[in-house]
Design an enzyme around this catalytic site. Structure first.
Site, PDB file in Angstrom:
ATOM      1  CD  GLU A 276      -2.870  -1.130  -0.014  1.00 27.84           C
ATOM      2  OE1 GLU A 276      -3.186  -0.051  -0.537  1.00 27.84           O
ATOM      3  OE2 GLU A 276      -3.231  -2.236  -0.472  1.00 27.84           O
ATOM      4  CG  ASP A 358       2.623  -7.129  -5.963  1.00 25.15           C
ATOM      5  OD1 ASP A 358       2.025  -6.633  -4.993  1.00 25.15           O
ATOM      6  OD2 ASP A 358       2.112  -7.970  -6.733  1.00 25.15           O
TER       7      ASP A 358
HETATM    8 ZN    ZN Z   1      -2.447  -2.563  -4.764  1.00 27.10          ZN
END
Ligand code: ZN
Length: 411
Positions: A276, A358
């Protein structure tokens, strides 16, 4: 039957056929993999849960197809039977044609049109989600949510539409409308999480302890410097779990669902938080805002053209002196038929951001494994479709599939 109506029907037919084709493609693909757990998932999912995820995917698909057919048949009937000009005429007699009256008319027409889909929404929550153990809400809370939503859209929506109708009389109004509505969107990015979401859910700071220390430490290390991390009582309504990021600058906040906290270990939560934070640090929010600004500008420009084109609303049975409100509602119906084709492009863009976030998380926690573990758990607990058809997922998915994310993380 005139050219405007024929164009509308053709566009709608092409959209519905494409939707149905994608759903059938996906259904066949899921069924063809349903015999045994595919090798790449054996490590983290047992046969029973896998079967359940297949059943959930198929049940949701079937529901989606019925819902789409039902909604579109109602839309066609509304348009072909001339329900819209009739309703607008009726409201005009009752409350007149001032800017406010037109805004109220649009609001009321919107409410009337949403009534037919209420039974399906109820069925989805209290039958479909219930059957797979995800429903946590009750009828009282469900109705309260609807009433609250309605009041909020009345308070925010009606003045905004009235303002838009006022602006339409100005020269180059679409540019002014764009500036005002874009600023409103920025304002809502702050107002929505701070003042509106708390009307529906409780947000509490993560309590003191090892988890909080580790998450805040990560936030400092990555330069996010969160003052607090909030936990939302998502379990009040649904067993689905999630985490999200809202706002910008000083108003940024990270929210974890209580359901997520129950399912993941400290290490895994750390990886989810890092993902996030990645969205924030990599500037994904301003990038998405740019896209939304461009589409908004084009939207207002097209709307300005249509408002000056009597053939457009005459085609749907309105008189050329009907005012702005009919053009607004017809525009919103037509824009849905066009924006559908932009879905795969915005999703492609969104998936690119997911890969980047990621990668950021992998670097922040020095390993791909905690994130992979958390993604696997989330897929399992949410009964995600593990074997979507590639065409289907590239059209509809805002996030890459689990195998795609794992492969990218292991690189
Ligand atoms: Zn995301």
């Amino acid at each position: 039957m005139n050219y405007v109506l024929i164009t509308f029907l053709i566009l709608l037919l092409i959209k519905v056929c494409t939707e149905l084709w994608l759903e059938s493609l996906n259904t066949k693909h899921v069924k063809s993999h349903s015999g045994a757990v595919p090798d790449s998932f054996k490590e983290f999912i047992d046969k029973k849960t896998y079967d359940k995820s297949v059943a959930y995917t198929l049940a949701k698909t079937k529901f989606g197809v019925i819902e789409s057919l039902y909604d579109n048949i109602i839309l066609v009937l509304i348009i072909l039977l001339g329900v819209l000009p009739f309703m607008f005429g009726m409201f005009e007699c009752w409350i007149g044609i001032s800017n406010w009256a037109q805004a109220v008319t649009l609001f009321l027409v919107g409410i009337i049109f949403s009534i037919p889909s209420i039974p399906l929404e109820w069925w989805e929550q209290f039958r479909l989600e219930e059957k797979f153990g995800f429903n946590k809400t009750n009828l009282k809370l469900w109705i309260t949510d609807k009433v609250k939503g309605l009041i909020i859209s009345l308070i925010l929506g009606v003045p905004l539409i009235a303002l838009l109708i006022f602006l339409v009389n100005l020269p180059n109004w679409w540019l002014w409308a764009f500036i005002i509505f874009f600023c409103f969107q920025l304002l809502m990015m702050i107002v929505y999480p701070q003042f509106i979401m708390p009307l529906f859910n409780k947000f509490e700071p993560l309590p003191e302890g090892e988890l909080r220390t580790r998450l805040l430490d990560l936030s400092d290390r990555t330069g996010f410097k969160a003052k607090t991390i909030l936990v939302m009582d998502g379990s009040k309504r649904s067993g689905h779990s999630n985490a999200f990021f809202t706002g910008f600058g000083k108003f940024r906040r990270i929210v974890l669902f209580d359901t997520l906290m129950e399912q993941l270990s400290t290490e895994e939560l750390e990886a989810v938080l890092a993902h996030e934070i990645g969205h924030y640090k990599l500037g994904h929010i301003p990038k998405m805002l740019m896209i939304s600004a461009v589409s908004m500008l084009i939207g207002f420009w097209v709307l300005a053209y249509l408002i000056d084109s009597p053939w457009f609303y005459e085609g749907f049975g309105f008189s050329p002196t009907s005012g702005v409100a009919p053009a607004l509602i017809l525009f919103s119906i037509m824009s849905g038929l066009i924006s559908f084709w932009l879905t795969p492009f915005t999703n492609l863009w969104s998936r690119k951001h997911e890969y980047e976030a990621d990668e950021f998380a992998k670097k922040a926690v020095n390993s791909p494994n905690p994130l992979i573990q958390s993604l696997r758990k989330l897929s399992e607990k949410n009964l995600s479709n593990l074997t979507p058809h590639p065409t289907y997922s590239s059209f509809y998915y805002s996030h890459p599939t689990l195998p795609e994310r794992e492969a990218a993380l292991k690189k």
